[in-house]
Design a protein around this motif. Sequence first.
Motif, PDB file in Angstrom:
ATOM      1  N   GLY A  53     -59.152 -15.183  -6.728  1.00 26.46           N
ATOM      2  CA  GLY A  53     -57.803 -14.608  -6.709  1.00 26.46           C
ATOM      3  C   GLY A  53     -57.393 -14.092  -5.345  1.00 26.46           C
ATOM      4  N   THR A  54     -58.356 -13.729  -4.520  1.00 34.37           N
ATOM      5  CA  THR A  54     -58.035 -13.243  -3.175  1.00 34.37           C
ATOM      6  C   THR A  54     -57.729 -14.392  -2.222  1.00 34.37           C
ATOM      7  OG1 THR A  54     -60.329 -13.235  -2.358  1.00 34.37           O
ATOM      8  CG2 THR A  54     -59.557 -11.248  -3.512  1.00 34.37           C
ATOM      9  N   TRP A  55     -57.960 -15.629  -2.672  1.00 34.84           N
ATOM     10  CA  TRP A  55     -57.728 -16.789  -1.826  1.00 34.84           C
ATOM     11  C   TRP A  55     -56.286 -17.274  -1.875  1.00 34.84           C
ATOM     12  CZ3 TRP A  55     -62.499 -20.100  -3.635  1.00 34.84           C
ATOM     13  CH2 TRP A  55     -63.671 -19.470  -3.238  1.00 34.84           C
ATOM     14  N   GLN A  56     -55.473 -16.660  -2.703  1.00 32.73           N
ATOM     15  CA  GLN A  56     -54.068 -17.070  -2.773  1.00 32.73           C
ATOM     16  C   GLN A  56     -53.417 -16.796  -1.423  1.00 32.73           C
ATOM     17  OE1 GLN A  56     -52.511 -14.791  -5.998  1.00 32.73           O
ATOM     18  NE2 GLN A  56     -53.540 -15.998  -7.546  1.00 32.73           N
ATOM     19  N   ASP A  57     -52.277 -17.366  -1.220  1.00 30.52           N
ATOM     20  CA  ASP A  57     -51.496 -17.139   0.008  1.00 30.52           C
ATOM     21  C   ASP A  57     -52.109 -17.764   1.253  1.00 30.52           C
ATOM     22  OD1 ASP A  57     -49.803 -15.603  -1.624  1.00 30.52           O
ATOM     23  OD2 ASP A  57     -50.877 -13.764  -1.109  1.00 30.52           O
ATOM     24  N   ARG A  58     -53.017 -18.716   1.070  1.00 28.29           N
ATOM     25  CA  ARG A  58     -53.536 -19.440   2.225  1.00 28.29           C
ATOM     26  C   ARG A  58     -54.004 -20.814   1.769  1.00 28.29           C
ATOM     27  NH1 ARG A  58     -59.025 -19.834   2.337  1.00 28.29           N
ATOM     28  NH2 ARG A  58     -60.294 -18.250   1.350  1.00 28.29           N
ATOM     29  N   GLU A  59     -54.164 -21.703   2.738  1.00 31.63           N
ATOM     30  CA  GLU A  59     -54.641 -23.043   2.429  1.00 31.63           C
ATOM     31  C   GLU A  59     -56.142 -22.982   2.145  1.00 31.63           C
ATOM     32  OE1 GLU A  59     -54.764 -27.469   4.432  1.00 31.63           O
ATOM     33  OE2 GLU A  59     -53.258 -26.023   5.110  1.00 31.63           O
ATOM     34  N   LEU A  60     -56.556 -23.668   1.095  1.00 30.20           N
ATOM     35  CA  LEU A  60     -57.966 -23.652   0.693  1.00 30.20           C
ATOM     36  C   LEU A  60     -58.747 -24.750   1.392  1.00 30.20           C
ATOM     37  CD1 LEU A  60     -57.566 -23.144  -3.155  1.00 30.20           C
ATOM     38  CD2 LEU A  60     -57.986 -21.406  -1.413  1.00 30.20           C
ATOM     39  N   SER A  61     -60.022 -24.470   1.628  1.00 25.53           N
ATOM     40  CA  SER A  61     -60.909 -25.491   2.179  1.00 25.53           C
ATOM     41  C   SER A  61     -61.318 -26.437   1.048  1.00 25.53           C
ATOM     42  CB  SER A  61     -62.162 -24.851   2.785  1.00 25.53           C
ATOM     43  OG  SER A  61     -62.992 -24.331   1.759  1.00 25.53           O
ATOM     44  N   GLU A  62     -61.887 -27.550   1.413  1.00 22.68           N
ATOM     45  CA  GLU A  62     -62.367 -28.516   0.417  1.00 22.68           C
ATOM     46  C   GLU A  62     -63.430 -27.872  -0.481  1.00 22.68           C
ATOM     47  OE1 GLU A  62     -62.709 -31.884  -1.819  1.00 22.68           O
ATOM     48  OE2 GLU A  62     -61.209 -31.487  -0.283  1.00 22.68           O
ATOM     49  N   GLU A  63     -64.327 -27.103   0.110  1.00 23.66           N
ATOM     50  CA  GLU A  63     -65.378 -26.438  -0.672  1.00 23.66           C
ATOM     51  C   GLU A  63     -64.796 -25.422  -1.648  1.00 23.66           C
ATOM     52  OE1 GLU A  63     -67.761 -25.150   2.717  1.00 23.66           O
ATOM     53  OE2 GLU A  63     -69.429 -26.280   1.845  1.00 23.66           O
ATOM     54  N   GLU A  64     -63.778 -24.703  -1.229  1.00 27.00           N
ATOM     55  CA  GLU A  64     -63.129 -23.740  -2.123  1.00 27.00           C
ATOM     56  C   GLU A  64     -62.466 -24.457  -3.294  1.00 27.00           C
ATOM     57  OE1 GLU A  64     -62.111 -20.199   1.092  1.00 27.00           O
ATOM     58  OE2 GLU A  64     -60.733 -21.894   0.867  1.00 27.00           O
ATOM     59  N   ARG A  65     -61.790 -25.558  -3.012  1.00 27.98           N
ATOM     60  CA  ARG A  65     -61.162 -26.334  -4.097  1.00 27.98           C
ATOM     61  C   ARG A  65     -62.222 -26.886  -5.044  1.00 27.98           C
ATOM     62  NH1 ARG A  65     -57.966 -27.899   0.238  1.00 27.98           N
ATOM     63  NH2 ARG A  65     -59.063 -29.881   0.504  1.00 27.98           N
ATOM     64  N   GLU A  66     -63.325 -27.350  -4.495  1.00 30.08           N
ATOM     65  CA  GLU A  66     -64.402 -27.906  -5.325  1.00 30.08           C
ATOM     66  C   GLU A  66     -65.003 -26.852  -6.247  1.00 30.08           C
ATOM     67  OE1 GLU A  66     -67.283 -29.735  -2.756  1.00 30.08           O
ATOM     68  OE2 GLU A  66     -65.898 -31.317  -2.149  1.00 30.08           O
ATOM     69  N   VAL A  67     -65.260 -25.657  -5.731  1.00 29.49           N
ATOM     70  CA  VAL A  67     -65.880 -24.625  -6.571  1.00 29.49           C
ATOM     71  C   VAL A  67     -64.893 -24.138  -7.632  1.00 29.49           C
ATOM     72  CG1 VAL A  67     -65.417 -22.532  -5.197  1.00 29.49           C
ATOM     73  CG2 VAL A  67     -67.532 -22.722  -6.528  1.00 29.49           C
ATOM     74  N   MET A  68     -63.613 -24.104  -7.311  1.00 27.45           N
ATOM     75  CA  MET A  68     -62.609 -23.739  -8.307  1.00 27.45           C
ATOM     76  C   MET A  68     -62.568 -24.778  -9.427  1.00 27.45           C
ATOM     77  SD  MET A  68     -59.530 -22.357  -5.856  1.00 27.45           S
ATOM     78  CE  MET A  68     -58.345 -22.244  -7.186  1.00 27.45           C
ATOM     79  N   GLU A  69     -62.638 -26.041  -9.059  1.00 31.46           N
ATOM     80  CA  GLU A  69     -62.639 -27.122 -10.041  1.00 31.46           C
ATOM     81  C   GLU A  69     -63.905 -27.073 -10.890  1.00 31.46           C
ATOM     82  OE1 GLU A  69     -61.072 -30.099 -12.241  1.00 31.46           O
ATOM     83  OE2 GLU A  69     -60.047 -29.039 -10.631  1.00 31.46           O
ATOM     84  N   ARG A  70     -65.024 -26.788 -10.262  1.00 28.80           N
ATOM     85  CA  ARG A  70     -66.298 -26.685 -10.989  1.00 28.80           C
ATOM     86  C   ARG A  70     -66.234 -25.565 -12.025  1.00 28.80           C
ATOM     87  NH1 ARG A  70     -70.805 -28.346 -13.314  1.00 28.80           N
ATOM     88  NH2 ARG A  70     -72.575 -27.029 -12.928  1.00 28.80           N
ATOM     89  N   LEU A  71     -65.702 -24.417 -11.650  1.00 24.79           N
ATOM     90  CA  LEU A  71     -65.569 -23.302 -12.589  1.00 24.79           C
ATOM     91  C   LEU A  71     -64.673 -23.695 -13.753  1.00 24.79           C
ATOM     92  CD1 LEU A  71     -66.081 -20.405 -13.484  1.00 24.79           C
ATOM     93  CD2 LEU A  71     -64.215 -19.697 -11.955  1.00 24.79           C
ATOM     94  N   LYS A  72     -63.555 -24.306 -13.447  1.00 29.15           N
ATOM     95  CA  LYS A  72     -62.636 -24.756 -14.500  1.00 29.15           C
ATOM     96  C   LYS A  72     -63.333 -25.738 -15.443  1.00 29.15           C
ATOM     97  CE  LYS A  72     -58.370 -27.303 -15.129  1.00 29.15           C
ATOM     98  NZ  LYS A  72     -57.638 -28.393 -14.558  1.00 29.15           N
ATOM     99  N   ASP A  73     -64.061 -26.696 -14.877  1.00 28.20           N
ATOM    100  CA  ASP A  73     -64.765 -27.691 -15.695  1.00 28.20           C
ATOM    101  C   ASP A  73     -65.794 -27.040 -16.613  1.00 28.20           C
ATOM    102  OD1 ASP A  73     -63.312 -29.727 -14.497  1.00 28.20           O
ATOM    103  OD2 ASP A  73     -64.957 -30.357 -13.175  1.00 28.20           O
TER     104      ASP A  73
END
Length: 85
Positions: A53-73
């Motif tokens: 949630g603290t990552w909002q308001d900025r562009e995410l790195s590929e690793e950040e997007r991947e870990v978010m997707e992993r959590l969702k999955d």
Amino acid sequence: NGDKEERIQHILDRCWDVLEHLPASLLKVQLLVYCYGEVFDEELAREAQAIIGTWQDRELSEEEREVMERLKDVQENPYPWSEVE
């Protein structure tokens, strides 16, 4: 290998020792998500989501997007290797 569960538990034990000392970071979220995927303790997912949630308001790195997707999955399909009838 017959000792897979023992190895997983050893890794989880080491993670528990490290997690409390890590600052809110990508590494901490990665550990939280992977531990959550093994034990499904909702507190781990909540802590990961709080950091994400603290990552909002900025562009995410590929690793950040991947870990978010992993959590969702993992949250949507906690038993990916099991067949539900």
